[in-house]
Design an enzyme around this catalytic site. Structure first.
Site, PDB file in Angstrom:
ATOM      1  N   ARG A  37       0.820  -1.210   0.000  1.00  0.00           N
ATOM      2  CA  ARG A  37       0.000   0.000   0.000  1.00  0.00           C
ATOM      3  C   ARG A  37       0.861   1.270   0.000  1.00  0.00           C
ATOM      4  O   ARG A  37       0.681   2.160  -0.828  1.00  0.00           O
ATOM      5  CB  ARG A  37      -0.877  -0.032   1.259  1.00  0.00           C
ATOM      6  CG  ARG A  37      -1.825   1.092   1.448  1.00  0.00           C
ATOM      7  CD  ARG A  37      -2.610   0.854   2.735  1.00  0.00           C
ATOM      8  NE  ARG A  37      -3.272  -0.435   2.698  1.00  0.00           N
ATOM      9  CZ  ARG A  37      -4.466  -0.639   2.148  1.00  0.00           C
ATOM     10  NH1 ARG A  37      -5.128   0.351   1.625  1.00  0.00           N
ATOM     11  NH2 ARG A  37      -5.001  -1.842   2.139  1.00  0.00           N
ATOM     12  N   THR A  38       1.805   1.329   0.911  1.00  0.00           N
ATOM     13  CA  THR A  38       2.637   2.527   1.027  1.00  0.00           C
ATOM     14  C   THR A  38       3.562   2.671  -0.189  1.00  0.00           C
ATOM     15  O   THR A  38       3.761   3.769  -0.707  1.00  0.00           O
ATOM     16  CB  THR A  38       3.465   2.469   2.328  1.00  0.00           C
ATOM     17  OG1 THR A  38       2.565   2.353   3.424  1.00  0.00           O
ATOM     18  CG2 THR A  38       4.319   3.708   2.501  1.00  0.00           C
TER      19      THR A  38
ATOM     20  N   LYS B 275      21.941 -10.936   2.134  1.00  0.00           N
ATOM     21  CA  LYS B 275      23.280 -11.535   2.174  1.00  0.00           C
ATOM     22  C   LYS B 275      24.107 -10.956   3.314  1.00  0.00           C
ATOM     23  O   LYS B 275      25.305 -11.140   3.376  1.00  0.00           O
ATOM     24  CB  LYS B 275      24.011 -11.285   0.846  1.00  0.00           C
ATOM     25  CG  LYS B 275      23.278 -11.821  -0.374  1.00  0.00           C
ATOM     26  CD  LYS B 275      24.190 -11.790  -1.605  1.00  0.00           C
ATOM     27  CE  LYS B 275      23.443 -12.191  -2.863  1.00  0.00           C
ATOM     28  NZ  LYS B 275      22.846 -11.050  -3.556  1.00  0.00           N
TER      29      LYS B 275
ATOM     30  N   ARG C  58      11.465   2.042   3.837  1.00  0.00           N
ATOM     31  CA  ARG C  58      10.692   1.440   4.907  1.00  0.00           C
ATOM     32  C   ARG C  58      11.523   0.306   5.488  1.00  0.00           C
ATOM     33  O   ARG C  58      12.165  -0.445   4.750  1.00  0.00           O
ATOM     34  CB  ARG C  58       9.371   0.900   4.398  1.00  0.00           C
ATOM     35  CG  ARG C  58       8.456   0.422   5.515  1.00  0.00           C
ATOM     36  CD  ARG C  58       7.197  -0.129   4.932  1.00  0.00           C
ATOM     37  NE  ARG C  58       6.236  -0.529   5.917  1.00  0.00           N
ATOM     38  CZ  ARG C  58       5.181   0.206   6.287  1.00  0.00           C
ATOM     39  NH1 ARG C  58       5.011   1.417   5.784  1.00  0.00           N
ATOM     40  NH2 ARG C  58       4.318  -0.251   7.142  1.00  0.00           N
TER      41      ARG C  58
ATOM     42  N   HIS D  41       5.896   7.183  10.930  1.00  0.00           N
ATOM     43  CA  HIS D  41       5.417   7.002   9.560  1.00  0.00           C
ATOM     44  C   HIS D  41       4.891   8.372   9.130  1.00  0.00           C
ATOM     45  O   HIS D  41       3.690   8.575   8.999  1.00  0.00           O
ATOM     46  CB  HIS D  41       4.317   5.923   9.552  1.00  0.00           C
ATOM     47  CG  HIS D  41       3.890   5.480   8.187  1.00  0.00           C
ATOM     48  ND1 HIS D  41       4.573   5.803   7.029  1.00  0.00           N
ATOM     49  CD2 HIS D  41       2.822   4.734   7.788  1.00  0.00           C
ATOM     50  CE1 HIS D  41       3.948   5.257   5.995  1.00  0.00           C
ATOM     51  NE2 HIS D  41       2.884   4.618   6.428  1.00  0.00           N
TER      52      HIS D  41
END
Ligand code: ZN
Lengths: 309, 153
Positions: A51-52, A80, A101, A129
């Site tokens: 969504r974001t 890794k 994010r 956020h």
């Protein structure tokens, strides 16, 4: 270290909030301004959030910018064992701006310390956020015509819900009155109540989701009550339906009341609310694109063209 | 100085530093913060000594070692009551209380396991305040921890 990054709503004051909201209003009026022509934005989603990510990538595409990045850390070199610092420094060689994010709290703040290009925080764990907060503010200002002197009821999970915490922080400049509605185990944390007291903000805490609270409100901000927040499954079953909004509960509310929700919802807003003109959560999500266009162009120090209208 | 016990303890040192009035529970953390665990200089540590206002206290005496303000102020995180005496030629030439720096870097571990600082090779950083008690707020995740509960790296 760089100063045009957008990491936390705590970092900005009232003038910057309003400049960003005005910018978002410009993009609502001019959705396809080609202001990012020739710019490359990296969207680094170490933690998936479709969504974001779609909202940010729509914002960049509508501005004519280009995108590189990944949508899941499993497909990046992080899997890794590469450090965040090395990933950020590598990407900074290619991109003009990073949207990131991360599941770890403080990751975006740290990223700003290892690169000179601006970093936009698209969520760092339970911490911040800020683009969500900006789109919430934009939605409130747009529907109410102002941010000042509003009664805002927040309902559901006030303990873990970072969106409500950030909204309390951002609204502290605007003399709000808060009604915090939750079960006792999901109360607003003490630090935010203290913030209200320190800023002379009136608030009440209650556990019943009654008509008087709804009828007194200008904004009803609903949040998800998640099963995993409860140690006792029975308690969750009891509580989840206590904080569900149904259409009949809005019967006596103010005509200007709007219902917001950061989405996705589970069952905290009944489907019969969706057709009520007071339901605003889908438009709220669309406002996210304008808010993110504002954040990105501001972080890149791009001036808006003069509005001919 | 008068001939009290503290004076006698200090007098044994020709040149060096005496850190007094450390809360007993914080003494060994203070030793670590000052980096004295591996010193080759003459080091005396006393703990659980009677003290009027602290109840019991700890004391550190280290010969031929002097600290910059920056270093000894770090122990204000766990021992805000500490007093630092600088000794030269058996005389106390300077006596001062520690004062809490506004920013504490690289000595306290963040209590939040989901903090970036616990998952990336990097220095920790906290903003400190001391009213009414020492409180540290992580610069990264914003979690707070009381100074007396702080885990020293
Ligand atoms: Zn932290």
């Amino acid at each position: 270290m760089n100063s045009r990054s957008f990491v936390s709503i705590e970092d900005i004051g009232r003038p910057q909030i309003e400049a960003l909201l005005d910018r978002a209003a410009f993009f609502e009026a001019h959705p396809d301004s080609r202001l990012l022509e020739g710019k490359l934005v990296a969207t680094l989603f170490f933690e998936p959030s479709t969504r974001t990510r779609l909202s940010f990538e729509t914002a960049v595409n509508r501005l004519g910018g280009r995108i590189i990045g990944f949508s899941d850390a499993a497909t990046s070199s992080t899997s890794k064992g590469e450090t965040l610092k090395d990933t950020i420094k590598m990407v900074a060689n290619y991109a003009d701006l990073i949207v990131m994010r991360h599941h770890l709290e403080g990751a975006a703040r740290y990223a700003t310390e290892v690169t000179d290009i601006p970093v936009v925080n698209a969520g760092d764990g339970a911490n911040q956020h800020p683009s969500q907060t900006l789109l919430d503010l934009y939605s409130i200002r747009k529907t109410q015509g102002r941010l000042d002197n509003l009664t805002v009821a927040m309902v559901g999970d006030l303990k873990y819900g970072r969106t409500v915490h950030s909204l309390v922080q951002a609204l502290r400049f605007y003399n709000p009155r808060f009604i915090f509605i939750s079960s006792p185990e999901l109360r607003m944390p003490e630090q935010y109540l203290q913030l209200c007291r320190d800023n002379g903000i009136e608030y009440e805490e209650r556990s019943d989701f009654g008509a008087d609270a709804i009828n007194a409100s200008d904004i009803l901000y609903m949040t998800r009550v998640q099963r995993e927040r409860f140690t006792d499954a029975m308690e969750y079953e009891r509580v989840k339906n206590l904080y569900t909004l149904r259409n009949d509960m809005l019967a006596e509310s103010k005509p200007t009341l709007r219902v917001l929700h950061p989405l996705p919802r589970i069952n905290e807003i009944a489907l019969d609310v969706d057709d009520n003109p007071k339901a605003y959560y889908f438009e709220q999500a669309r406002n996210g694109v304008y808010a993110r266009q504002a954040i990105i162009t501001s972080a890149l120090n791009i001036e808006l063209p003069h509005d001919e209208h | 100085m008068s001939t009290d016990k503290k004076h006698l303890a200090v007098a044994a040192l020709r040149d060096g530093t005496v850190i007094d009035h450390i809360p007993a529970a914080a003494l060994f953390k203070a030793v670590r913060i000052l980096g004295l665990e591996n010193t080759s200089k003459s080091l005396t540590i006393g703990n659980n000594l009677a003290s009027g206002h602290l109840g019991t206290k700890g004391i550190i005496k280290i010969a031929d070692t002097f600290f910059t303000d920056d270093v000894f102020n770090r122990i204000a995180v766990i021992a805000p009551t500490a007093v630092v005496n600088t000794i030269r030629n058996y005389e106390v030439v300077e006596k001062r209380r520690v004062s809490l720096p506004a920013v504490i870097e690289g000595i306290v571990k963040c209590p939040n396991p989901k903090c970036i600082s616990n998952n990336e090779p990097m220095r920790t950083r906290f903003e400190a305040s001391d009213s009414p008690e020492v409180t540290l707020r992580c610069h990264y995740c914003r979690r707070t921890v009381a100074g007396k509960d702080a885990e020293i790296i």
